[in-house]
Each structure stands twice: as structure tokens, then as C-alpha cells.
Design an enzyme around this catalytic site. Structure first.
Site, mmCIF file in Angstrom:
data_model
loop_
_atom_site.group_PDB
_atom_site.id
_atom_site.type_symbol
_atom_site.label_atom_id
_atom_site.label_comp_id
_atom_site.label_asym_id
_atom_site.label_seq_id
_atom_site.Cartn_x
_atom_site.Cartn_y
_atom_site.Cartn_z
ATOM 1 N N LYS C 78 1.299 -1.034 -0.069
ATOM 2 C CA LYS C 78 -0.038 0.024 0.156
ATOM 3 C C LYS C 78 0.940 1.863 0.038
ATOM 4 O O LYS C 78 1.975 1.146 0.921
ATOM 5 C CB LYS C 78 -1.079 -0.278 1.459
ATOM 6 N N SER C 159 -9.589 2.129 3.282
ATOM 7 C CA SER C 159 -9.013 2.575 2.304
ATOM 8 C C SER C 159 -8.355 2.613 1.497
ATOM 9 O O SER C 159 -6.971 2.536 0.641
ATOM 10 C CB SER C 159 -7.307 3.407 2.950
ATOM 11 N N SER C 183 -10.263 -0.117 7.256
ATOM 12 C CA SER C 183 -9.311 0.076 6.564
ATOM 13 C C SER C 183 -8.814 -1.184 5.603
ATOM 14 O O SER C 183 -8.974 -1.341 4.208
ATOM 15 C CB SER C 183 -8.155 0.547 5.902
#
Lengths: 95, 490, 494
Positions: C78, C159, C183
Site C-alpha cells: 500500500k 482505505s 481499512s
């Protein structure tokens, strides 16, 4: 809590966010709604309850006093938008 | 000594509180491993954390905690076993993270006391409100470029102790004594070097005035004063400014001002800043600071003798008056120097030599006692040479000057320059006779009643003996001779 | 033969060990998949050359007998993790051009274990969001589609939307995500994969771009439970550079997957069944309970009375911490700077207004407000106290139960463009995940079934602090029982 424009402007300045006139109107509404929604917490009885700002699963660790970092000015400055002679440059601050 | 200001409408009391920022002596910074020493090339003592790079985290330095506890103990303060780091949020170019890690509601050290001595011999106790740990900010240079400020983060993150006093001081003299005493204690403890020029000790002064027996009025803060002299000047100017304003019917607004050393005035900060809302909250990147009893006791057991204790000891053991003792203990190195010289010697004589001749010489050459050209041993030897009559105290002064220049030991200088005292009465008498013979007219004047010419005669004989005549013997003999007796030497 | 990209981490590991294929082959297969499915926009930065170089190095190490726990396995990271020398953006305009001169501990550990980095995945800006629609680099598309409505674009959740989509679409064997309020878990549920948020302090936060420091945690996003255990082992461990890192040993997570849960007490909180909860979610939850019962566990009703206050608590605390953590993005030392201003304050204001997206600005403003003078007590301090009560709820519950089972999300993936009326609707996506974040507990989402429209739904398993082994073990039982083998329609067989 319903916010007014001057409060939002004041908060925006504290946060150093330049809000245009168009941006500010919807924001007032959105922020007010969010804050109002969080106000349900007022109904919770928290008498004698200690706040919990950090999870306390963790033991304390103190570093030893030794110079084991720094000494790489070039690296520190490498991403700087503006720099000169080893310094970061910013618009002049009038004191 | 009154500390009232006499205004046109009556007396005013000055109320002073001091916030002192003291840089902690440690190798590395409070939350990073970058070096702390003064004067490095820009941004060379900056860890990624200090420059607030994304994802960087603080780890607290054990030594800094120790130094804060040590200082708290030296200030007779309460040590808080549980304290918390809090973020103080504001934007400035020398504050890379946009917040300073400090302590707010729960500082590491609580209330304490500092005793100060004033020149009129009185003492006062000033209360300390708290001491907390915090990061120092970087440095901004505004004079290098027409439209740019230059930022150096070397100092960003260095550990500071913020020491906050209660508004217990009522004169600039008290404030100066407080700063000096605090500085002295910190240097004794080794927790801060107290170097105000280099910025390791900085004062923020809060000043207000009030009528006697009134409540506190509005105070103004004067930030970042870096000498005791300026502290005094700033307080005097500011207090009088308040009085002027009040007496002309105005009111004082709470504000932050800075001290302009060239004019001796305090001036408002030019940019009218918004009132800061620091939005303190506990730093979630750190856990609370927990100190155990053993940790605190270890530090307490190993505290050095502090100025107040040393001063009492000096007064008791060496019989020195409070004022002299106070001066000798202000600096740990000076006290140690003194004690070395005073060992087995007359403490008052030693005190005199140290405080007058030595201090004078050091001050003239801008030196500290730690690089005194005259070692404690050598000074002691010099005093011994006077004590055993080898040289007169008069000659000793010129030997002292030679010692300053050459660093040699006194007996070597005495021998090399042939400065031994002349104590032989016959030799002194011969010199007296010669002077009297050459200046018979002056002898007549003396005998005629002008007894003050004695001093001149003594001077002449001293000159004739290259200053080496024993002053007491000379005095006795010359008086007798001038008086008319022809005493033969004993 | 299973296509290389359809393997699990564990099976790929076996294949590499057996010499069935090389890391280079495995990596190349994934690079081709990434190319083919670029329309998903799951990556902000693809790093094909680096990946191949790493794969070659891994194969060399393997030949020399050096095999790490993640040796040669291609994964994605990420874009919230600082990766040395590689563009790192947190999906924000304000970090334009930022190349960290350092590597986050978690990604460094994975590299040291032999993992191959395919690239940096897309995400909601600064991890603030539940849809991956706030990224400066554009939306991420969920590879799943509703039956009969392929034209409707669905969100992957957020997210960690890019990571979830990448794992679901077989663009990587696994991905690293972060979870602050859900997330990892919420997008895992939306994309039909396994997502684990470990106990707070289990993985280091050093080098992880901070959103809310007391909540952020890195975690593995994988297609199987075993993969999650394998990757967690490589990521975890005490880091003295992070003062909130826990000094606890890393257990053998894989070894705990015995499937043996006889006598285990499973809590079912009544407060997670609010009025109006979709019937398919309730049905799946009930099914989950029965699966565990069939394996010998003892389900029992528990109460977590302060559940209803968790979202409000979170949406005070997280923005407050974020408002402070994001103050460093000011145009001085890295990233975007709006030039041509006459004063420092103007530079700050214009840089941050231009660099931060709307959701980030909203949260920074909320956070600034709740910490400000006069409001601190009523908002921030109050929220911290309610947090204590939420933690106590769980402590109380764990006196009688060993794990807690809940749905992960109240709905399956929604469409882009839905839930845009007001921020609060979006916040409600995290209703089941946020309490666990506030309490710092380990939470695992396991894909358990499909909604009537054919979209994945996950079940959440919550454990005591540092009991990821138990959580994973229970997850393994659910995984076996659920037999979730469906693939997203945008990632059909290769």
C-alpha cells in the site's frame, strides 16, 4: 453544534488551509452535521472514567544517550522544494 | 532596599515571573539520536525524525529523563512518577512537524524552591511551579536573503527543561539573583551548561505591576532574553512602561514583546499574531513516562553538594561571611579551586586573593577559572611565601603578575628575579639613612610637623630596596629614625 | 494445473521449494496480469524492473540454500508505506515527487524475508476513506460486479482499496494494507479476500505514514487464512524505533492453524444486529455461528453496550490525531509547494489547500476543531473517556468468551456515486470495524458468502490482545466451512 462561517475560517487558519468562498459554504454544513452527529456522546455517563489516549499494551522503552543518527544533510535536503547552502528556504518571515 | 516604583500617583509593586529554557547536557536529542553540540554545519545534526519526515517516530532519551529528575531534586522539587508527553500544535518554519513535543498537564517535576541572596545580605525563597521536558525548535535566519528565510534544524529536537517560577519576584535584582542561582545549580548538577550567549539558557520574563495589596494586573511576556544584564534592563523598562500607561489613564493589554538590546526597550512583536490555540493533547506516539522509586533514589544519592549546602559549609568551616561564600560557590569550579588553595591555609586570606586578584585577572583576560593561568597549587604556594616571610605582600602582587604571564611556580620567579624580602634591619636602616641623607629638607619638614610625608619616605625606601623591604619593619624603623632617635638595629 | 497467479502464497511457496517454477516466472506472470487489468487502477506505482531484479536475486539465494519465509513471493505494498527510493504518495497530491530515503520496518522485514515488490497500491488519500474514491490518482475499481449489472462500477472499499482489488484480481499473491478504523477489513469484505488487522503494537509503525497514531496498524491482505498467518509472521515483531511497538514475541501463526476449536467460546454481540441490518448479512452471520458450533465451539450472546457510540468516538479521535499528524505537510521539506507567495503563512495555506483533497481537509478541520480551546473537553476528552468504556466492554466480554463473531460490513460493495450525499453515510460503513480499532484488538475478515447480487460478504473474528493465533485458527474453520471459491468477474480464469 452548528458552526458559523467565521468559526470555520478561524479553524481553517489554525490548520493553515486556504478556503475559497465556494469551498466554505458546503463545508460549514458538512462540518456542522458531522459534529452534531458526534454529539450523541454527550449522553454517555463518563463520571469517574479516565480517558484512554493510547492503548496501554506497551511497555516503556528509553533509548540510550548515544549519537547514532544525523550527519546526512544532503539526504535531509534531498526532497526539499527549495534549498541553498545546506539550508531549507522559505518565504521570508517578518518578525 | 525598596523595590517599589514611585509613580506620580503613588507606589507600585513590580511582579515578576520567569520561564527559563535550559538545554539539557546530553550527547543526543530528546527523541532522536542526532547530536546536540553547538555550532555544526547546517542540517548536519538532523535525524529524519527531527525533520519530520513521514512515518518517523519519537523514542525518548533516558539521559534526558535522568537530567530532568536530577534538576528537579536540585530544586527541592517534587518528582512526578507519572508524567505525560503532549503535543503543542502551531505552525512555524523552524518547527518541522507543526507541533512541539512538550508536557502540559502532567509534567515530570512539580513544585520546588530556590533560595536567592541579595546584595543587602537578605535572603528570599522563590517558588518553582514546575519543570517539564520539551523539544527545542530549529533556527531561522532572516538576514541572508531579501525574500527568503534560511532554516537550520540542527537545534530542532534538542532536549530542553522549561522551568517555570511563581510570580514571586518583585525587583529586577531579585530576578537577576534568581537567574544566577538557577544557572549555578544547573551547572553544579551538570544538567545544563548555562551558557547564555550560545543560547543554552534563555529567559522569558513575565512582568506586571500593581498597587500594594492589590490583586495581579495584566502581565506582558518578554521572550528570549539571553543575558542577566538584559533581564534586568527589560524588567526595568517594562515595569516603568506599565506604570506610565496606568498613570496616564490607559490599560495594559496582554501581549508578547521582545527586548531590543540596542535601545534597552521592550517592543511589541511586529506581526500581530493571532492568539495561539495550541490544542494540547497527549502524544499518541509515546507512552506515559513512569519513574520508579529506585531510579529517583539513585539520582538523589549521587547528587553533588549543591551551592546552598556548600555555602553553609564554607561559612561554617572557613568562617567566611555570607556574601563572600556566596560568590565563591556560585560556580562549582571556583568553589573547588578555592578549597584546594584554602587547605591548610588561612581561609580569609585565600578568599581575598581569589576574589580580588584572581577574579580580576580572569575577568580582564576574559577567561574562566577552568583555564586560569595560575593553578590552585601555585596560588597556594604564593600565599605560603608571604606567610613564611619569604616575600612581602607588596612583592607578592608583582610575583602574581609574573605567574599570570608565565604560568611558572612562584618560588621559581622569586629566585629568578631575586625578589626575596629584605628583613635584615641593618640593610633597611642603611636604606633609610641614605634616603634621609638625600632629602634632609623633607626630614626637616616632617620633624616640623608634616607627618604625612611619612608615606613618601616609605615609598622612597621601598624604591631604593626594589620593593623588597619588609613593610612592617620598614615602618617601625623609619618612624623611629624620623622621630630623631638613633636606635641601633636589633 | 493452477495458473501461477491463482496460487495461494503457501502453494506458491511449495511450488518454488519444489522447483516447479522460479520466482522470475511467478513474478512475470503477475506483471502480465497487472498490465491486463490496469483498468482497475489498483496501483499508483508499478515497479516491474525492480520486481524482476528482486526475483532474480531471490532465485539466486534459493540456489545457494538461503530461503526466507516469503522467499520469491510477489506482493504489493500500500502506498502508505515509505519505500526507499520509490515514489511514496499516500495517494495525495501533497506528496508529489516524494522519494523516501528510508524503508518502513514492515516492508523492510518482508523484503528481508525474500518477498518481491510488484508496486505500490492505490488507497484513499492519507488512509481516510471507505471507498478508495478520494485518491489523487483516481478511483479503484472493484473486480467484482453485481449479477446482471456489469455496467455499474463498484467500489473496492477503503482505505486499502487498491491492495484489496489487487489481491482479489490476482495481480499479486498478497498485499500489505493498513487499518485504522476498518481499512483492511472492510475492503477485504467487499473484495472477497482475507484481511487481518493485528493487535495494536504487533507490527511496527516506523515508516508508515501516520493517519491516526493510536489506531493505525499494518496487516496482511491475502486470499487464504494460511497466507495471512504466513505473512503476519514475516511482518510482525518488536521495533525499538517505534515507542508504541509491543515487546512481545512473535508466535508461530501458521502452526496455530489446527482447526481445533472444541470448547472455544464464541461471543455474539446483540448490539451488532441493529434495526434495518440487511437480512443477507444476518443470514450469513447465523450461518457462521452454526459452522463454528458444528466444529465444537460454544456460541453465546454477549453485550457490548457502548457499541453505538464507537463511530462518533472514532470520528472525533481519528481526525484529532490526523490534524496534528498532517501538519508536517507544509511545502517546506518535501512534496508539493505552492510557489510565488509573499509570506510563510500564505505558502502554508495555499500548499495545503491545493495538496489535500476534500475528505482530508474535512477531517483536518474537524480534528482541529475538537482539540481547540473551549471544545477540547466536550469533544476530544469526552471521546477518550468513551473509548475507555468501549475497551472495558471488550475486557468484560473476554472474561466469558475467547473470540467474538460479527459481520464485517453492514452491506456488500456499493456503487461509485452512491453514498455521496453526505460524509456520514460513508462513515457508517465502518460501524462493525471501528470498535475493534478503538480497543486495539486483533480483527480478521474472512469471506463467508455472497449477497443476492453475487457480491462477497465477510465475517469478522475478534480476539484478545495478541491472540492472533486463536483468531486465525477460528478463521481457518470458517474458511473451510464457507468454501468460498468464487472469483470476481473481472478476474476470471487466466
Amino acid at each position: 453544534m452548528s458552526l458559523n462561517k467565521s468559526t470555520v475560517r478561524a479553524i481553517a487558519f489554525l490548520a493553515r488551509l486556504d478556503l475559497s468562498e465556494e469551498a466554505i459554504e458546503p463545508l460549514i454544513e458538512e462540518l456542522s452535521a458531522i459534529l452534531q452527529w458526534t454529539e450523541k456522546l454527550q449522553s454517555v455517563d463518563t463520571t469517574n472514567v479516565e480517558p484512554m489516549p493510547c492503548i496501554n499494551f506497551v511497555q516503556s522503552y528509553w533509548r540510550e544517550d548515544a549519537i547514532n543518527d544525523g550527519g546526512y544533510a544532503e539526504t535531509v535536503l534531498t526532497n526539499a522544494p527549495e534549498s541553498a547552502k545546506g539550508f531549507f528556504l522559505v518565504p521570508k518571515v517578518v518578525n | 532596599m525598596s523595590h517599589w516604583i514611585e509613580g506620580q500617583t503613588g507606589l507600585w509593586e513590580i511582579v515578576i515571573g520567569l520561564e527559563i529554557h535550559a538545554q539539557i547536557i546530553s550527547m543526543a536529542k530528546l527523541f532522536s539520536g542526532a547530536a546536540t553540540f553547538f555550532g555544526g554545519a547546517p542540517n548536519t545534526q538532523v535525524a529524519l525524525f527531527d525533520a519530520a519526515f513521514p512515518g518517523m517516530l519519537p523514542v525518548v532519551n533516558a539521559k534526558c529523563i535522568e537530567q530532568a529528575v536530577r534538576t528537579g531534586l536540585g530544586l527541592n522539587a517534587h518528582i512526578n512518577k507519572y508524567s505525560v508527553f503532549a503535543r503543542k500544535n502551531y505552525f512555524y518554519a523552524d518547527l518541522p512537524a507543526g507541533y512541539q513535543i512538550s508536557q502540559h498537564e502532567l509534567p515530570i517535576v512539580g513544585p520546588g524552591l530556590v533560595a536567592i541572596d541579595l546584595s543587602d545580605g537578605t535572603s528570599r525563597t522563590i517558588r518553582i511551579e514546575r519543570l517539564h521536558l520539551e523539544q527545542d525548535a530549529g533556527k531561522s535566519l532572516h538576514d541572508r536573503h531579501p525574500t527568503r528565510s534560511f532554516i537550520d534544524l540542527n537545534r530542532a529536537g534538542v532536549a530542553l527543561m522549561e522551568i517555570v517560577s511563581q510570580p514571586d519576584m518583585h525587583s529586577s535584582e531579585e530576578a537577576a539573583a534568581y537567574v544566577r542561582k538557577l544557572r549555578s545549580i544547573l551547572r553544579y548538577l551538570g544538567s545544563c551548561d548555562g551558557n547564555m550567549q550560545e543560547g543554552s539558557l534563555r529567559c522569558d520574563v513575565n512582568v506586571s505591576v500593581r498597587r500594594p495589596d492589590e490583586d495581579f494586573r495584566t502581565r506582558c511576556e518578554i521572550k528570549n532574553i539571553n543575558s542577566v544584564r538584559f533581564v534586568v534592563q527589560a524588567i526595568e523598562y517594562e515595569a516603568h512602561r506599565h506604570v506610565r500607561v496606568y498613570e496616564s489613564g490607559g490599560s495594559i493589554e496582554q501581549e508578547t514583546r521582545f527586548f531590543d538590546s540596542s535601545s534597552g526597550k521592550t517592543l511589541p512583536m511586529r506581526s500581530k499574531e493571532m492568539v495561539h490555540d495550541y490544542r494540547y493533547f497527549q502524544d499518541p506516539d509515546l507512552v506515559p513516562l513512569m519513574l520508579d522509586e529506585t531510579f529517583i533514589e539513585d539520582i538523589r544519592t549521587n547528587l553533588p553538594e549543591l551551592p546552598d549546602q556548600k555555602k553553609s559549609r564554607f561559612m561554617n568551616i572557613y568562617g567566611l561571611p555570607a556574601y563572600a561564600a556566596g560568590i565563591l560557590v556560585e560556580d562549582r569550579e571556583t568553589a573547588e579551586y578555592y578549597e584546594t588553595v584554602a587547605k591548610g591555609r588561612d581561609p580569609k586570606i585565600v578568599a581575598n586573593w581569589v576574589m580580588t586578584s584572581l577574579f580580576g585577572a580572569l575577568h580582564r583576560s576574559g577567561r574562566e577559572i577552568s583555564d586560569s593561568p595560575i593553578s590552585a597549587d601555585h596560588l597556594g604556594q604564593l600565599i605560603d611565601l608571604i606567610g613564611d616571610g619569604t616575600i612581602s605582600s607588596h612583592i607578592a602582587k608583582s610575583v602574581f603578575e609574573s605567574m599570570l604571564e608565565t604560568g611558572q611556580e612562584p618560588s621559581a620567579i622569586v629566585t629568578a628575579k631575586g625578589l626575596k624580602q629584605v628583613t635584615d634591619s641593618k640593610v633597611i636602616e642603611r636604606a633609610i639613612d641614605e634616603v634621609m641623607r638625600q632629602h634632609a629638607d623633607k626630614v626637616a619638614l616632617y620633624r616640623g610637623g608634616q607627618v604625612r610625608i611619612l608615606g613618601w619616605f616609605i615609598g622612597q625606601v621601598m624604591k631604593a630596596t626594589d620593593g623588597k623591604a619588609n613593610p612592617e619593619k620598614l615602618s617601625t624603623l623609619i618612624k623611629k629614625k624620623l622621630a630623631g632617635s638613633t636606635l641601633s638595629s636589633v | 494445473m493452477t495458473a501461477l497467479v491463482d496460487l495461494s502464497l503457501a502453494d506458491a511457496r511449495t511450488g518454488l521449494n519444489r522447483g516447479d517454477f522460479t520466482s522470475v516466472e511467478l513474478t512475470e506472470a503477475h506483471l502480465r496480469a497487472i498490465e491486463r487489468r490496469r483498468f482497475l487502477n489498483a496501483f499508483i506505482t508499478e515497479t516491474p524492473e525492480i520486481a524482476i531484479a528482486q526475483a532474480k536475486a531471490s532465485d539466486r539465494r534459493r540456489r545457494a540454500g538461503q530461503v526466507g519465509t516469503m522467499e520469491g513471493l510477489p506482493i504489493a505494498i500500500k502506498d502508505i508505506f515509505c519505500t526507499e527510493g520509490l515514489l511514496t504518495t499516500a495517494a495525495s497530491h501533497i506528496l508529489d515527487g516524494f522519494r523516501p530515503p528510508y524503508e518502513a520496518t514492515v516492508s523492510a522485514r518482508l523484503r528481508a524475508a525474500g518477498a518481491v515488490t510488484l508496486g505500490k497500491t492505490n488507497m484513499d488519500e492519507f488512509a481516510m476513506g471507505s471507498s478508495n474514491m478520494t485518491s489523487y490518482y483516481g478511483n479503484v475499481l472493484n473486480p467484482w460486479q453485481r449479477h446482471g449489472a456489469p455496467e455499474i462500477k463498484l467500489v473496492p472499499g477503503g482505505s486499502s482499496g487498491g491492495s484489496a482489488a489487487a489481491v482479489a484480481a490476482r495481480l499479486c499473491l498478497a498485499a500489505v494494507g493498513t487499518d485504522t478504523g476498518g481499512s483492511i477489513r472492510q475492503p477485504s469484505s467487499f473484495c472477497g479476500i482475507v484481511g487481518l488487522k493485528p493487535t495494536y503494537g504487533r507490527c511496527s509503525r516506523w515508516g508508515l505514514i501516520a493517519f491516526a497514531s493510536s489506531l493505525d496498524q499494518a496487516g496482511p491482505m491475502t486470499r487464504t487464512i494460511r497466507d495471512s498467518a504466513l505473512m503476519l509472521g514475516a511482518m510482525s515483531g518488536y521495533d525499538s524505533k517505534d515507542s508504541t511497538s509491543a515487546q512481545v514475541p512473535v508466535p508461530d501463526f501458521e502452526g496455530a492453524l489446527t482447526g481445533e476449536i472444541h470448547g472455544l467460546k464464541v461471543g455474539v454481540p446483540c448490539e451488532y444486529r441493529p434495526d434495518g441490518l440487511a437480512p443477507e448479512v444476518i443470514a450469513l452471520w447465523d450461518k457462521g455461528i452454526s459452522w463454528l458450533k458444528a466444529a465444537g465451539a460454544e456460541p453465546m450472546e454477549i453485550s457490548l453496550p457502548h457499541t453505538q457510540y464507537a463511530l462518533a468516538t472514532y470520528y472525533i479521535i481519528a481526525p484529532a490525531e490526523a490534524s496534528s499528524n498532517l501538519a508536517r505537510y507544509d511545502g517546506v521539506r518535501y512534496g508539493l509547494r505552492k510557489a510565488g507567495n509573499s509570506s510563510l503563512n500564505e505558502m502554508y495555506m495555499q500548499t495545503r489547500a491545493a495538496g489535500f483533497g476534500q475528505e482530508v481537509q474535512r477531517r483536518v478541520l474537524i480534528g482541529t476543531y475538537v482539540l481547540s480551546a473551549g471544545y477540547y473537553d466536550a469533544y476530544y476528552l469526552k471521546a477518550q473517556k468513551v473509548r475507555t468504556l468501549i475497551i472495558r466492554d471488550f475486557q468484560q466480554a473476554f472474561k466469558t468468551v475467547d473470540v467474538i463473531l460479527t459481520p464485517t460490513t453492514p452491506t456488500p460493495a456499493f456503487a461509485m456515486g452512491e453514498q455521496m450525499d453526505d460524509p456520514i453515510t460513508m462513515y457508517l460503513n465502518d460501524i462493525f470495524t471501528v470498535p475493534i480499532s478503538l480497543a486495539g484488538l486483533p480483527g480478521l475478515s474472512v469471506p463467508a458468502g455472497l449477497s443476492p447480487e453475487g457480491l462477497p460478504l465477510g465475517l469478522q473474528i475478534i480476539g484478545r490482545p495478541f491472540e492472533e493465533q486463536t483468531v486465525l485458527k477460528v478463521g481457518g474453520v470458517l474458511e473451510t466451512a464457507a468454501c468460498f471459491t468464487q472469483r470476481p468477474s473481472l478476474a476470471v480464469a487466466n
